[in-house]
Write a protein that holds these residues in place. Structure first.
Motif, PDB file in Angstrom:
ATOM      1  N   TYR A  36      15.367   1.734  18.948  1.00 39.30           N
ATOM      2  CA  TYR A  36      15.418   1.042  20.237  1.00 39.30           C
ATOM      3  C   TYR A  36      15.295  -0.465  20.045  1.00 39.30           C
ATOM      4  O   TYR A  36      16.076  -1.254  20.576  1.00 39.30           O
ATOM      5  CB  TYR A  36      14.308   1.555  21.150  1.00 39.30           C
ATOM      6  CG  TYR A  36      14.210   0.774  22.442  1.00 39.30           C
ATOM      7  CD1 TYR A  36      15.185   0.917  23.437  1.00 39.30           C
ATOM      8  CD2 TYR A  36      13.166  -0.118  22.660  1.00 39.30           C
ATOM      9  CE1 TYR A  36      15.120   0.195  24.604  1.00 39.30           C
ATOM     10  CE2 TYR A  36      13.095  -0.850  23.843  1.00 39.30           C
ATOM     11  CZ  TYR A  36      14.067  -0.683  24.809  1.00 39.30           C
ATOM     12  OH  TYR A  36      13.994  -1.405  25.967  1.00 39.30           O
ATOM     13  N   THR A  37      14.279  -0.894  19.261  1.00 43.04           N
ATOM     14  CA  THR A  37      14.094  -2.328  19.020  1.00 43.04           C
ATOM     15  C   THR A  37      15.330  -2.925  18.369  1.00 43.04           C
ATOM     16  O   THR A  37      15.781  -4.016  18.749  1.00 43.04           O
ATOM     17  CB  THR A  37      12.875  -2.554  18.099  1.00 43.04           C
ATOM     18  OG1 THR A  37      11.816  -1.725  18.563  1.00 43.04           O
ATOM     19  CG2 THR A  37      12.457  -3.996  18.099  1.00 43.04           C
ATOM     20  N   ASP A  68      11.976   0.609  15.020  1.00 45.03           N
ATOM     21  CA  ASP A  68      12.631   1.786  15.569  1.00 45.03           C
ATOM     22  C   ASP A  68      14.018   1.429  16.082  1.00 45.03           C
ATOM     23  O   ASP A  68      14.361   0.254  16.242  1.00 45.03           O
ATOM     24  CB  ASP A  68      11.777   2.396  16.690  1.00 45.03           C
ATOM     25  CG  ASP A  68      11.571   1.417  17.814  1.00 45.03           C
ATOM     26  OD1 ASP A  68      11.991   1.700  18.942  1.00 45.03           O
ATOM     27  OD2 ASP A  68      10.983   0.339  17.549  1.00 45.03           O
TER      28      ASP A  68
END
Lengths: 296, 256
Positions: free
Chosen positions: A4-5, A2
């Protein structure tokens, strides 16, 4: 993965450029609080190259590297006459000088109906190359990782040859190195210049990921953190500063249990490591042991 | 002759640390330089290596004037030294310490790439041989700071030899060593001489100096007061006076 990661991983990679930059200066014997200056110079040079001058991304990278290396070299020529605390304060002063200049630096142009370029304290928006070129965050992260790998490979090769031996000998005792015929001043200036170029490469990669940069982002705390990464991670190998970044950004900043207490943990960790292992977790003795073990 | 000092003086303000000293060392000689503390021995070494510029006088190596040359230029021409207090790169390995000594003075710009990045920088050199000679081969990859005191001393001498010197200046190599170690050291110094290196030895351990030097000179208050073979020196009244003091016949004893 994702977004965010990917953002966290990209931040780790980008900070690694700064950490390696400060670590190189530690190796040559100086504590620099000012590597964020070259990160900023790289960010602005790269941003102006693609957004205002509409140059290709590859050229922007090269121009940022050249600008970082050039400024760091020019600063090093007088600064390397200083040492210890005096050098640290000079590095800090130069970084704040760069930030102050960027606060008033304006260079805006109309490009395709947008007004873009550095606008002093208001920052520099619309560094849109990755959107214009249609590059998704995952691909851009791989590009950052590729650049970081090239930098680290360079350091590893210089360790495998004898370049890092030259740097380390000057850093440990420059008078002894000079007594053995080394041109210590030249080694120190070249090392500072390379360190500046590495920070600038990180800076330009950061500018294109963030799309918006402003002088306030390149403050003193960034420099202090980059320095601490090498001190925590260790002086023995280029993976030392990387380990420092992983511990701080990968764990302290990202994990929820540390939220709000990050700086307390980080400061405590720095103090603890400096007491227990003055030359960091992966110090020279550890690296020498691992190398002997690998050779059997 | 190998090394020649002519009218060498070094004054620090009013202090004449070295005062009009002339010495001639022959090729393949072990030459001793002794004298009480503060007599100017270490200053003499610093004048030969170029750490200090002389107030007056000249120093030459194989007839070539070194006086105006910088330290690294003298190293390149064949002057090497060890330090009284051991100076090593503690965070570099034993082999790397020797590599720096061997290559530091070489200004080889054309080999920049191979020097910095090519693997096996240690292989085209005589470092392995030097490690064996110094009985440090098993410690090759250890950090210098992890060595024992005796090993550090051996590395200090190996480091001086790595620059391939013609003259080696040993500044109190037996400092901190026992008498037995001193005898071993004497054998090692002879072995170094047998490699074709002339040696200038500064030392307080008289058993060592008297045992291995071919000729020697004595300094006192910066001046050379005697020169000759060890047996000449031992019987020289001026030397005895410098080390033991003189009986002053004109002065009344204090408690009389």
């Amino acid at each position: 993965m994702d977004v965010y990661t990917i953002t966290v991983l990209a931040n780790i990679a980008l900070f690694s450029f700064l950490a390696i930059s400060a670590w190189l200066l530690l190796l040559v014997g100086e504590i620099s609080f000012g590597q964020q200056a070259y990160f900023a110079i790289g960010a602005y040079t790269g941003g102006v190259s693609t957004a205002v001058l509409q140059l290709p991304f590859g050229i922007a990278l090269l121009m940022a590297i050249a600008a970082g290396g050039l400024f760091a070299g020019l600063v090093a020529i007088p600064a390397m006459r200083l040492s210890g605390l005096h050098f640290s304060i000079a590095s800090l002063a130069f970084a704040e000088l760069v930030r102050s200049v960027l606060n008033v630096f304006q260079y805006q142009r109309w490009v395709d109906g947008y007004l873009t370029g550095p606008d002093g304290v208001n920052g520099f928006r619309d560094i849109r190359w990755i959107y214009d070129a249609g590059i998704d965050p995952g691909t851009y992260f791989l590009m950052i990782l590729g650049c970081l790998s090239v930098v680290m490979l360079g350091v590893v090769m210089a360790s495998y040859g004898r370049g890092m031996t030259i740097v380390r000998s000057v850093g440990e005792n420059r008078r002894l190195a000079a007594a053995q015929g080394m041109n210590a001043t030249r080694v120190r200036i070249i090392t500072a210049s390379v360190a500046g170029a590495i920070a600038a490469l990180g800076g330009t990669l950061y500018a294109h990921m963030a799309t918006y940069i402003e002088p306030a982002q390149f403050g003193l705390m960034i420099g202090v953190h980059s320095l601490a990464y090498g001190l925590i991670g260790g002086m023995g190998t280029v993976f030392g500063p990387l380990l420092g970044v992983l511990i701080d950004i990968g764990a302290l900043e990202t994990l929820r249990i540390f939220s709000g207490y990050r700086m307390i943990f980080f400061g405590g960790l720095v103090a603890l490591v400096l007491i227990m292992r003055p030359r960091g977790i992966l110090d020279e003795a550890t690296v020498a042991k691992v190398q002997r073990w690998l050779r059997g | 002759m190998m090394l020649k000092l002519e009218g060498m003086s070094k004054h620090f303000g009013g202090v004449k640390a070295v005062d009009d000293v002339s010495l001639t060392m022959n090729e393949g000689e072990i030459f001793g330089l002794i004298g009480p503390n503060g007599s100017g021995k270490s200053t003499t070494i610093n004048l030969i290596t170029g750490l200090y510029a002389p107030t007056s006088g000249t120093v030459s190596l194989e007839g070539r004037d070194l006086t105006a040359l910088a330290q690294h230029e003298r190293t390149a021409l064949g002057v090497a030294r060890t330090f009284q207090n051991i100076r090593l790169f503690g965070n570099l390995s034993v082999a790397e310490n020797l590599w720096v000594a061997q290559n530091g003075h070489k200004q080889r710009r054309q080999h920049f790439i191979s020097r910095w990045f090519k693997a096996g920088g240690l292989q085209d050199t005589n470092i392995d041989e030097l490690l064996r000679f110094s009985r440090l081969h098993s410690k090759k990859d250890s950090l210098a700071s992890a060595l024992s005191f005796g090993e550090m001393r051996r590395l200090e001498m190996a480091r001086a030899l790595a620059s391939n010197p013609k003259v080696l200046l040993l500044d109190e190599p037996a400092a901190g060593a026992s008498i037995e170690d001193g005898q071993l050291l004497g054998e090692r110094i002879r072995a170094v001489r047998d490699r074709g290196v002339s040696i200038l030895l500064i030392e307080h351990m008289m058993e060592l100096v008297m045992g291995i030097t071919d000729r020697m000179a004595v300094l006192n208050f910066g001046r050379k007061i005697a020169e000759g073979t060890p047996s000449d020196i031992q019987s020289n009244p001026d030397v005895r006076a410098a080390y033991l003091g003189t009986k002053n016949k004109n002065k009344e004893p204090a408690d009389a």
